[in-house]
Design a protein around this motif. Structure first.
Motif, PDB file in Angstrom:
ATOM      1  N   GLN A 167      -0.771   2.682  -0.506  1.00 26.98           N
ATOM      2  CA  GLN A 167       0.503   1.955  -0.453  1.00 26.98           C
ATOM      3  C   GLN A 167       0.288   0.453  -0.574  1.00 26.98           C
ATOM      4  O   GLN A 167       1.034  -0.233  -1.285  1.00 26.98           O
ATOM      5  CB  GLN A 167       1.256   2.279   0.840  1.00 26.98           C
ATOM      6  CG  GLN A 167       2.658   1.707   0.865  1.00 26.98           C
ATOM      7  CD  GLN A 167       3.526   2.228  -0.264  1.00 26.98           C
ATOM      8  OE1 GLN A 167       3.620   3.428  -0.486  1.00 26.98           O
ATOM      9  NE2 GLN A 167       4.149   1.326  -1.009  1.00 26.98           N
ATOM     10  N   ALA A 168      -0.746  -0.061   0.078  1.00 22.68           N
ATOM     11  CA  ALA A 168      -1.023  -1.499   0.007  1.00 22.68           C
ATOM     12  C   ALA A 168      -1.384  -1.916  -1.422  1.00 22.68           C
ATOM     13  O   ALA A 168      -0.946  -2.963  -1.908  1.00 22.68           O
ATOM     14  CB  ALA A 168      -2.159  -1.856   0.965  1.00 22.68           C
ATOM     15  N   ARG A 169      -2.157  -1.092  -2.119  1.00 22.11           N
ATOM     16  CA  ARG A 169      -2.531  -1.402  -3.496  1.00 22.11           C
ATOM     17  C   ARG A 169      -1.321  -1.331  -4.425  1.00 22.11           C
ATOM     18  O   ARG A 169      -1.180  -2.158  -5.329  1.00 22.11           O
ATOM     19  CB  ARG A 169      -3.630  -0.464  -3.980  1.00 22.11           C
ATOM     20  CG  ARG A 169      -4.977  -0.744  -3.348  1.00 22.11           C
ATOM     21  CD  ARG A 169      -6.015   0.233  -3.843  1.00 22.11           C
ATOM     22  NE  ARG A 169      -7.248   0.132  -3.112  1.00 22.11           N
ATOM     23  CZ  ARG A 169      -8.448  -0.005  -3.663  1.00 22.11           C
ATOM     24  NH1 ARG A 169      -8.568  -0.055  -4.969  1.00 22.11           N
ATOM     25  NH2 ARG A 169      -9.523  -0.079  -2.916  1.00 22.11           N
ATOM     26  N   LEU A 170      -0.453  -0.355  -4.208  1.00 23.12           N
ATOM     27  CA  LEU A 170       0.770  -0.282  -5.017  1.00 23.12           C
ATOM     28  C   LEU A 170       1.641  -1.515  -4.808  1.00 23.12           C
ATOM     29  O   LEU A 170       2.192  -2.069  -5.763  1.00 23.12           O
ATOM     30  CB  LEU A 170       1.570   0.979  -4.679  1.00 23.12           C
ATOM     31  CG  LEU A 170       1.116   2.281  -5.312  1.00 23.12           C
ATOM     32  CD1 LEU A 170       1.979   3.440  -4.818  1.00 23.12           C
ATOM     33  CD2 LEU A 170       1.154   2.203  -6.825  1.00 23.12           C
ATOM     34  N   ASP A 171       1.768  -1.944  -3.542  1.00 22.75           N
ATOM     35  CA  ASP A 171       2.558  -3.138  -3.249  1.00 22.75           C
ATOM     36  C   ASP A 171       1.987  -4.364  -3.964  1.00 22.75           C
ATOM     37  O   ASP A 171       2.730  -5.149  -4.559  1.00 22.75           O
ATOM     38  CB  ASP A 171       2.603  -3.395  -1.737  1.00 22.75           C
ATOM     39  CG  ASP A 171       3.414  -2.348  -0.990  1.00 22.75           C
ATOM     40  OD1 ASP A 171       4.192  -1.605  -1.642  1.00 22.75           O
ATOM     41  OD2 ASP A 171       3.256  -2.247   0.251  1.00 22.75           O
ATOM     42  N   ARG A 172       0.659  -4.503  -3.924  1.00 23.64           N
ATOM     43  CA  ARG A 172       0.016  -5.633  -4.613  1.00 23.64           C
ATOM     44  C   ARG A 172       0.190  -5.527  -6.117  1.00 23.64           C
ATOM     45  O   ARG A 172       0.378  -6.521  -6.803  1.00 23.64           O
ATOM     46  CB  ARG A 172      -1.468  -5.684  -4.287  1.00 23.64           C
ATOM     47  CG  ARG A 172      -1.765  -6.284  -2.968  1.00 23.64           C
ATOM     48  CD  ARG A 172      -3.219  -6.603  -2.876  1.00 23.64           C
ATOM     49  NE  ARG A 172      -3.321  -7.834  -2.099  1.00 23.64           N
ATOM     50  CZ  ARG A 172      -4.435  -8.298  -1.635  1.00 23.64           C
ATOM     51  NH1 ARG A 172      -5.554  -7.687  -1.879  1.00 23.64           N
ATOM     52  NH2 ARG A 172      -4.437  -9.403  -0.938  1.00 23.64           N
ATOM     53  N   LEU A 173       0.078  -4.303  -6.637  1.00 26.07           N
ATOM     54  CA  LEU A 173       0.206  -4.093  -8.081  1.00 26.07           C
ATOM     55  C   LEU A 173       1.560  -4.583  -8.576  1.00 26.07           C
ATOM     56  O   LEU A 173       1.656  -5.307  -9.555  1.00 26.07           O
ATOM     57  CB  LEU A 173       0.018  -2.609  -8.421  1.00 26.07           C
ATOM     58  CG  LEU A 173       0.356  -2.178  -9.847  1.00 26.07           C
ATOM     59  CD1 LEU A 173      -0.543  -2.862 -10.861  1.00 26.07           C
ATOM     60  CD2 LEU A 173       0.249  -0.668  -9.968  1.00 26.07           C
ATOM     61  N   PHE A 174       2.615  -4.195  -7.895  1.00 28.06           N
ATOM     62  CA  PHE A 174       3.948  -4.541  -8.371  1.00 28.06           C
ATOM     63  C   PHE A 174       4.386  -5.946  -7.972  1.00 28.06           C
ATOM     64  O   PHE A 174       5.368  -6.460  -8.507  1.00 28.06           O
ATOM     65  CB  PHE A 174       4.953  -3.473  -7.931  1.00 28.06           C
ATOM     66  CG  PHE A 174       4.740  -2.187  -8.669  1.00 28.06           C
ATOM     67  CD1 PHE A 174       5.102  -2.075 -10.008  1.00 28.06           C
ATOM     68  CD2 PHE A 174       4.124  -1.100  -8.071  1.00 28.06           C
ATOM     69  CE1 PHE A 174       4.882  -0.905 -10.719  1.00 28.06           C
ATOM     70  CE2 PHE A 174       3.897   0.071  -8.777  1.00 28.06           C
ATOM     71  CZ  PHE A 174       4.269   0.167 -10.099  1.00 28.06           C
TER      72      PHE A 174
END
Length: 122
Positions: free
Chosen positions: A46-53
């Motif tokens: 979830q943290a990586r997805l948040d950073r990605l977007f």
């Protein structure tokens, strides 16, 4: 921040370039695959997805791709791709195509022509 990404990685070599939708799609696919394979914990995913977007530049994506399994940079050539047999078993013969027959016939004809010319000249 130290990174194990190669310098040739676009995230390190061109960190100021903007992130496009295609890059976001490719990375979200990689993140999904890593999460499904169990290599990412739910919180990390979830943290990586948040950073990605939230990222605006490629350099901001380094923490997203850091530690992900590398992408395959090649595929197995058809000549060595598995036919589904077990190791040590003979594979079924592959049929030649028309181009192979024409090439072999052309080479044989050229060799025959050279031999005939040599016989005539000697």
């Amino acid at each position: 921040m130290s990174s194990d990404l190669p310098i040739s990685s676009p995230y390190r070599s061109t960190p100021a370039l903007p992130v496009d939708d295609g890059e976001r799609d490719r990375l979200s696919t990689r993140l999904n695959a890593a999460f499904e394979a169990g290599t990412l914990a739910p919180q990390d995913y979830q943290a990586r997805l948040d950073r990605l977007f939230a990222a605006q530049t490629l350099g901001e994506l380094v923490p997203v791709v850091q530690g992900l399994p590398p992408l395959a940079t090649y595929t197995d050539p058809a000549a060595v791709a598995s036919a589904g047999g077990r190791p040590g078993e003979l594979a079924p013969a592959r049929s030649g195509n028309g181009l192979t027959v024409v090439a072999v016939a052309g080479i044989a004809g050229a060799v025959l022509l050279v031999v005939l010319l040599l016989l005539v000249l000697l």
